[in-house]
Every structure is written in structure tokens, then in C-alpha cells.
Enzyme design. Structure first.
Site, short mmCIF file in Angstrom:
data_model
loop_
_atom_site.label_atom_id
_atom_site.label_comp_id
_atom_site.label_asym_id
_atom_site.label_seq_id
_atom_site.Cartn_x
_atom_site.Cartn_y
_atom_site.Cartn_z
N HIS A 188 2.95 46.27 -43.08
CA HIS A 188 2.56 47.44 -44.05
C HIS A 188 1.11 47.26 -44.50
O HIS A 188 0.15 48.05 -44.47
CB HIS A 188 3.45 48.10 -44.98
CG HIS A 188 4.46 49.06 -44.51
ND1 HIS A 188 5.76 49.09 -44.57
CD2 HIS A 188 4.29 50.10 -43.43
CE1 HIS A 188 6.24 50.25 -44.33
NE2 HIS A 188 5.28 50.84 -43.27
N CYS A 233 5.83 52.09 -22.54
CA CYS A 233 5.26 51.98 -24.03
C CYS A 233 5.38 50.25 -24.55
O CYS A 233 5.46 50.15 -25.62
CB CYS A 233 6.88 52.60 -24.90
SG CYS A 233 8.24 52.08 -24.36
#
Length: 570
Positions: A189, A502
Site C-alpha cells: 500500500h 491477467c
């Protein structure tokens, strides 16, 4: 010169500010029965203070990064207030007669270590978030002051062992020109927020904190993965030129974000983003994603002490569907197992976890998990264009069984008068040689394929990509893998259906023209890769890329393939 891992691209010039963090040492000290209540109250007071601080950070984050990034700290608050976490800490205090601080550190560290064992970088980096939450709670229990980056009032390049998401949220771009850390990875993050800030950052240097001292002048060049300490005037001037070129290139790429990926001869390709939670939507949209090609739902199940409820999942899927404003959102069902452990599920220890009880195999055996997730996805489909994606499929029987389960749940929802997309699309991951080989049978059962090149490569080449002894053999540009990819794409087209990708290969600039020429319909990747891949496609002739693909498919070695790719001129 020092290097690390690119977290956020850019160049910064400035003086070092070393952010030193002392490790909190807690000595074992048994408490008396009379003090148990006091220690439990310390935990509750520390938690209350932590929640208040994180709520303030959440609001400030929304103002700085946009509402979507608030979700990071909503997640932190949810973990702090989690009933299971509370119960575990209180039980330790009561039964083991240890302090609130020691109990908190033990439980939090256990959760963080479980996450660190996971090979998936995105999930592995959630350990940083858990430790961030735990450190804050611990300091508030012990009344230790918490680092506040808002106190920095000079222009500096920040250097630290690590930076937590809550610290990154405090970064003031007026004073902090960039940051470098010993720890961390590109999917943490902290790195994601750095990219949102567009601040230069390198993480994972291992020991930068030992190589510099306060006020050293350094160049942080994350474009070339270089950290230069006390450079000469000549090097500074050279890097200033690199900075100028990068600025102009970045401005040009920004113009491509919202343009379609259309080749010079009019062939359209869909470009999507891989995400793990709602916070990633901001970056996906900002970089011009036309869809969510992969929503990894594992993140909803990680970093907590119990399975997410159907309603918790529904709210998460609904929010993402609404945020994408009727653009496709492909939701993959839980892909737990392998290297992704959930301590609260007591998954068995297996000799070969990647060949064991994982992904759809767990979901099919634990029907209550599958049903809760599918009901949540179906309910959310009323709020956008949602597709269901099943991982680790190896047989027609599995798909048929899953389709029956979906149909049963649709009947249930109708009886409950709940709205959903009755024509919801269903696809499967092609990530094993088994599914690639019988693709002609599988395609008759589904609406689309999504190729997961990470696992497909690993299983095809029989190489554990996490094993340093043989990781050099892990190569998605191997002729065998390329042949399987082509076979899958062709079979889907033969049946009037489409294939997306993906895996990491979809965002690899070296093979964009090859995948284009092989007929891949949708590329889904890390959001920050989207503008560059769009640029390549928009400069490429589809017919020429097809010619390249024909040559590559005849190549016998990886070297031959790379030589052909390097010689190809857009």
C-alpha cells in the site's frame, strides 16, 4: 551506487533525512490475577485512541488522495475493531496472565508472519499493513509517541527502514521530494500510495539506512533504479537531463490514458487493470483502464480472523461495480491455498501445496464459502457489469458442477426477490496445461477464458518460481508456454468467444506486439503499465504483429523468440 525495487517512477535531488524507528522491546512479565482487568482496559483504551487517530488520517487521506484511498484506513479500523482479534488478545491476557502489550504483539506478529509466507507479492505486502496497525496499537497501549511526518518543514528525501501506509498518507509533497526504504515491494500500500502521489520512490534496498547519513546529498533515480550518494556536478547535470526527458514523456503518456488501444490499421484491444480492493480503482481509472480484468477477492479474506460474511463481500463487489460505471468487472472467486494461507481456516500442511487443496478445490469442498461468495457476486451484478471467473479449473466436470451451483443460487435469490443479472457471464482461468490442452471442450461450457501466465508457466515448466535454485528456469516466453497461449486463443475464437490475459506477461512491454499478433483480445495488468501498453498498441500494425507471431511460433528456443521480438520494428 545503490539499487532496490521501483515503487514509484521519477527523479529527485535532495538532502537525506533518516527516519529512525526504535523497535519496541517487551520483556516477558507475568501479571497478577488482580491486574488482568487493568491490562484489558489498557488494550481497550489503546484501541480507542488508535481508532481516533486512524479516523483522522482517513479523512486527511480522502482530502489528499481522493475518497477511494480512504478505504485503506477503513480496512485498518475494521481490523482494529475485529471481534476475533479482540477475543484472541483478551484470552491471552486472561489465560497466560501477560500484559496487554505482550498479547497484542504476539497476535499481530502471528498474523503478519502468516501473510509473509505467501508468495503472491500483493498479498504478502499486506503484512506491512498489519504491522502498521499493530505498532500503532502497541504504542498507544504503552503511551509511546507516534512518528508525525507533518513536522518535517525542510525539503528532504526521506530514508527509513520502512514506511507504513499511515506514514505515507502524511507525506507533504512541498517538503518530502521522494523516499527510499530498506524493506517493501511494488505492490505494498505504501508503494501504491506513492504512485498516487507521483512521488519518486525506491523500496527494498535492504540496507540504504546503513549507507547514508543525515544531510548527505543524493539523487533518487527510480527510473533507472539508481541511488547516487554525494554525486559530482557532472552526474547531477546528466540526471537533470534525464529528469527533463522523463517529464515530457510522462506528459505525452498522460494524453494516451483515455484513448482506446487501437492499432494503426484499426484493430481494437481492450485494456484492463488487475486489482485487489476498492482502493486500486482510483489508479485503474486514472490510468485509463477500460475494465477490471481481474479482481483478486483473496484480499477480502486476508488479514482478518474470520471469513467475510456474504454482506461484507456484497458491499465490496457492489462498490467496485458502481465505481467502474458499467464497465466490465471480472471477479475471480477465492484463490486461497498454495502459498496463500488463512490461519483461521486451518488449511492442512501439504508437501506440494501448489498441487494440493487450493482455489476452486477449497470452494467446491466448502460449499458454504462458495455459496456466500457467489450469492454476493450475483447480488452485486445488479449494480454493474460483473463477470464470474473461476480459478484452477482442470476439467469439464468442475465447470458443470459450478454452473449448477450458480443456477441453484439464482433460483434462491429469485425466491428472496433479490435482483441480479440473469445473464451473468462465466469464465475460467487457464492456468494449467490440463485446461489449455482441453480448451476445445472447456470453451463450450463458458463465455470466455482468462489466461493466468504466472501459474501456467510454473505448471508447464515444472518450476517453482519461488525456489531460488531453479527460478532462472521460470520463463513465460518459453516456446512451450507461447504455444499453449496461442492454442487457447485460437480455440476461443473458433467458438466465437474471447480470451483475456491477467498474468504478469500482459503488462510486459517486450511481448505486447507478440500477444497482439497472436490474437489476444484483452490485456489486464497493473494500472501503471496501462499508458505504456496503450502507446505500443497504438503505434503497431495488427497485420505486422501477426507476421511476427507466425515467426515466433516456429522458434525452438527462448533466445530465438527474444531475438525476433528485439528485431521487430513498430
Amino acid at each position: 551506487m545503490i539499487s532496490g525495487i521501483l515503487a514509484s517512477p521519477g527523479i529527485a535531488f535532495g538532502n537525506v533525512l533518516l527516519l529512525k524507528k526504535e523497535e519496541i522491546v517487551i520483556n516477558r512479565q507475568n501479571i497478577s490475577t488482580e491486574n488482568i482487568k487493568t491490562e484489558i482496559n489498557k488494550f481497550f483504551n489503546g484501541r480507542k485512541k488508535s481508532v481516533k487517530q486512524l479516523t483522522e488520517i482517513k479523512i486527511a487521506t480522502g482530502e489528499k488522495f481522493g475518497k477511494k484511498k480512504e478505504g485503506i484506513f477503513e480496512g485498518h479500523i475494521m481490523l482494529l475493531e475485529d471481534e476475533e482479534l479482540e477475543k484472541e488478545i483478551i484470552n491471552l491476557i486472561t489465560e497466560k496472565k501477560i500484559s496487554a502489550a505482550e498479547a497484542t504483539k504476539f497476535i499481530i506478529e502471528g498474523q503478519a508472519k502468516a501473510l509473509e509466507k505467501i508468495k503472491d507479492e500483493y498479498l504478502k505486502n499486506r503484512a506491512i499493513d498489519v504491522r502498521d496497525i499493530g505498532s500503532r496499537l502497541l504504542k498507544n497501549i504503552l503511551n509511546i509517541s507516534i512518528v508525525d511526518l507533518n513536522n518535517i518543514k525542510n525539503q528532504v528525501i526521506l530514508i527509513s527502514k520502512d514506511l507504513t501506509p499511515s506514514e505515507t498518507a502524511q507525506i507533504n509533497l512541498k517538503y518530502i521530494l521522494g523516499f527510499i526504504t530498506d524493506l517493501g515491494g511494488p505492490t505494498s500500500h505504501t508503494s501504491i500510495m506513492a504512485r498516487s502521489l507521483e512521488i519518486p520512490a525506491i523500496v527494498g534496498t535492504v540496507n540504504i539506512t546503513k549507507k547514508v547519513k543525515n544531510n548527505d546529498f543524493i539523487i533518487l533515480d527510480s527510473l533507472n533504479n539508481e541511488i547516487i550518494i554525494n554525486p559530482s556536478d557532472q552526474i547531477i547535470n546528466e540526471k537533470k537531463q534525464v529528469e527533463r526527458k522523463y517529464f515530457f514523456k510522462k506528459e505525452n503518456l498522460k494524453k494516451l490514458r483515455n484513448l482506446y488501444a487501437t492499432t494503426t490499421d484499426g484493430h481494437n484491444i481492450k485494456i484492463g487493470s488487475n486489482i485487489g480492493n476498492i482502493q486500486d480503482i482510483y489508479s485503474a481509472k486514472k490510468n485509463g483502464a477500460e475494465c477490471i480484468g481481474l479482481y483478486r477477492t483473496e484480499f477480502l479474506f486476508m488479514g482478518r480472523n474470520a471469513l467475510p460474511t456474504e454482506n461484507e463481500q456484497f458491499q465490496a463487489y457492489k462498490e467496485i461495480a458502481e465505481s467502474m460505471e458499467n464497465k466490465p468487472v471480472i471477479i475471480r472467486t477465492m484463490d486461497i491455498g498454495g502459498d496463500k494461507d488463512l490461519p483461521y481456516m486451518n488449511l492442512p500442511k501439504e508437501e506440494n501445496p501448489f498441487l494440493g487443496w487450493r482455489a476452486i478445490r477449497i470452494s467446491m469442498d466448502r460449499k458454504e464459502i462458495l455459496h456466500a461468495q457467489l450469492r454476493a457476486i450475483l447480488r452485486a451484478s445488479a449494480f454493474g457489469k460483473i463477470y464470474i471467473l473461476f480459478p484452477m479449473i482442470i476439467s469439464v466436470e468442475e465447470i458443470r458442477t459450478l454452473k449448477i451451483e450458480v443456477h441453484k443460487l439464482q433460483i434462491q435469490l429469485k425466491k428472496e426477490h433479490l435482483v441480479f443479472d440473469e445473464n451473468i457471464k462465466i469464465g475460467i482461468m487457464i492456468e494449467t496445461p490440463a485446461s489449455a490442452i482441453i480448451a476445445d471442450h472447456l470453451i463450450k461450457e463458458v463465455d470466455f477464458f482468462s489466461i493466468g501466465t504466472n501459474d501456467l508457466t510454473q505448471y508447464t515448466l515444472a518450476v517453482d518460481r519461488g525456489n531460488d535454485l531453479i527460478s532462472h528456469l521460470y520463463n513465460p516466453i518459453s516456446p512451450s508456454v507461447i504455444q499453449l497461449i496461442k492454442q487457447v486463443i485460437d480455440i476461443s475464437h473458433l467458438h466465437g468467444k474471447w480470451t483475456g490475459m491477467c498474468g504478469e506477461l500482459a503488462g510486459d512491454e517486450r511481448v505486447t506486439t507478440l500477444l497482439l499478433g497472436m490474437g489476444l483480445d484483452e490485456f489486464s495488468m497493473s494500472s501503471t503499465s496501462i499508458p505504456k501498453i496503450k502507446e505500443i498498441i497504438r503505434k503497431t500494425s495488427f497485420s505486422k504483429s501477426q507476421e511476427l507471431a507466425k515467426k515466433v511460433l516456429k522458434a525452438a528456443t527462448t533466445k530465438e523468440i527474444l531475438d525476433l521480438l528485439n528485431k521487430f520494428i513498430i
